[in-house]
Design a protein around this motif. Sequence first.
Motif, PDB file in Angstrom:
ATOM      1  N   PHE A 159      75.874  50.871  35.721  1.00 21.06           N
ATOM      2  CA  PHE A 159      74.432  51.094  35.671  1.00 21.06           C
ATOM      3  C   PHE A 159      73.664  49.774  35.734  1.00 21.06           C
ATOM      4  O   PHE A 159      72.436  49.762  35.659  1.00 21.06           O
ATOM      5  N   MET A 160      74.402  48.665  35.870  1.00 21.07           N
ATOM      6  CA  MET A 160      73.779  47.341  35.882  1.00 21.07           C
ATOM      7  C   MET A 160      74.030  46.665  37.227  1.00 21.07           C
ATOM      8  O   MET A 160      74.396  45.488  37.309  1.00 21.07           O
ATOM      9  N   LYS A 161      73.803  47.393  38.304  1.00 20.34           N
ATOM     10  CA  LYS A 161      74.096  46.901  39.645  1.00 20.34           C
ATOM     11  C   LYS A 161      73.266  45.675  40.018  1.00 20.34           C
ATOM     12  O   LYS A 161      73.674  44.879  40.883  1.00 20.34           O
ATOM     13  N   SER A 162      72.131  45.516  39.380  1.00 19.82           N
ATOM     14  CA  SER A 162      71.269  44.377  39.715  1.00 19.82           C
ATOM     15  C   SER A 162      71.917  43.041  39.349  1.00 19.82           C
ATOM     16  O   SER A 162      71.484  41.990  39.831  1.00 19.82           O
ATOM     17  N   LEU A 163      72.963  43.076  38.527  1.00 17.84           N
ATOM     18  CA  LEU A 163      73.680  41.851  38.192  1.00 17.84           C
ATOM     19  C   LEU A 163      74.827  41.576  39.166  1.00 17.84           C
ATOM     20  O   LEU A 163      75.496  40.547  39.054  1.00 17.84           O
ATOM     21  N   GLY A 164      75.052  42.500  40.089  1.00 17.76           N
ATOM     22  CA  GLY A 164      76.046  42.271  41.125  1.00 17.76           C
ATOM     23  C   GLY A 164      77.402  42.896  40.830  1.00 17.76           C
ATOM     24  O   GLY A 164      77.732  43.208  39.681  1.00 17.76           O
ATOM     25  N   TRP A 165      78.179  43.051  41.893  1.00 22.04           N
ATOM     26  CA  TRP A 165      79.483  43.707  41.770  1.00 22.04           C
ATOM     27  C   TRP A 165      80.515  42.815  41.095  1.00 22.04           C
ATOM     28  O   TRP A 165      81.486  43.313  40.509  1.00 22.04           O
ATOM     29  N   PHE A 166      80.317  41.510  41.163  1.00 20.70           N
ATOM     30  CA  PHE A 166      81.242  40.626  40.447  1.00 20.70           C
ATOM     31  C   PHE A 166      81.160  40.885  38.953  1.00 20.70           C
ATOM     32  O   PHE A 166      82.187  40.973  38.263  1.00 20.70           O
ATOM     33  N   PHE A 167      79.933  41.000  38.441  1.00 22.40           N
ATOM     34  CA  PHE A 167      79.734  41.278  37.021  1.00 22.40           C
ATOM     35  C   PHE A 167      80.361  42.626  36.654  1.00 22.40           C
ATOM     36  O   PHE A 167      81.080  42.733  35.649  1.00 22.40           O
TER      37      PHE A 167
END
Length: 292
Positions: free
Chosen positions: A233-241
Motif C-alpha cells: 500500500f506504500m507504492k509511492s516509496l518504490g518497489w525496492f522498498f
Amino acid sequence: MQTKTPNNFFKNLVSLIKGKVFVINVLPVLTGYFLSSHINHVPLAEHIASFFITLIGSSFVIAGALMLNNWYEADLDKLMERTKSRPSANGEFSRKFVLTLGVTTSIIGFLLLLFTNAEVFLFSFIGWFFYVIFYTFWSKQKYSWNTIIGAVSGCVTPLIGWSVVSSSFQLIPMMVALIVFIWQMPHTYAIAIRRLDDYKRAGFAMLPVVSGIKKTKIHILFYLICLIPLPFFMKSLGWFFIGFITLLNIGWIGLSLSGFSAQNEEHWANRMFKYSVIHMMLFLTSIVVLSI
C-alpha cells in the motif's frame, strides 16, 4: 553509602526513561516528518522550526509516560531481574521524585506541543493516554490483551511527525502506523517469552503467562502474516522498498515458524527479539533514506 555523582544521576535518568525504548519511540517521529515532506513534495526546511518543537515536545511526552510507568510499577519491578536495577525500583530515586518528574516532564511536553498544530497535539495525547492510563494503570496487570492497548500508544509516533507537514488522515501515514502497531505485537510477545519467569513473579498478565508459550507463538505468527500485504500500500516509496520490507517480513515469519520446534524457548525468543529490533530499525531507516 554510595555518593551520587552527575554521571550516576544521568545514568539513572536514562534507565528511568528506558533508554532504548525511548529512542525506538522517538525515531518514528523523525521518520514520519521525512516521509511527509517527501510524499507531499514539501522541502524539509519549510517546517523545520515546527518540527524541532514537535520533536522536543513529543520526546518530553514520551519520557514522561515512561517515567510514570516506572513510578506505578516500582514495587513489581523489584521482583524482576530485568527491571530491579531501575532507579525507581532500587531506591536511587524516590517514588515521589519519579512521580513529580514524570508529571512535570509530561506537562512541559504538552505545553511545547501547543505551539505546533491540533493533529500533532492530538496524536501525542493519544499516545500518552493509552500508555499511561489504559496500558500501565488499567490493563497490564489484569488482561492478556494489554499488549494491543500498549501498541496503540506506539503506533501514533510516526503520525506525530507526519502531522507537522500535512494531515495524517491519509493512506501512507496510516499504513506506517499500522505496521508499527502490528510490529509491536511479536516484539512484545518475544520479550514476554524470554522473560517469562520475571513476568510470572511480578504478576503481569502477559499472554504467555496467562495462555502459555504455544498459544503466544500462534499469535506471533498471525501478526507477522498480517504484515505481509501492508508495504504494497506504500507504492509511492518504490518497489525496492516494498521488496526489501517484504523480504524482512518473510525472514521474520521463517524465524517464527522455527519456534514451533525449538528446543530452547528462551534462545528462540532472544533471536525473535533481536530480529524485531533490526526489522524496525531497517524499516525506519529505509523510509528516511528514500525520503531524502
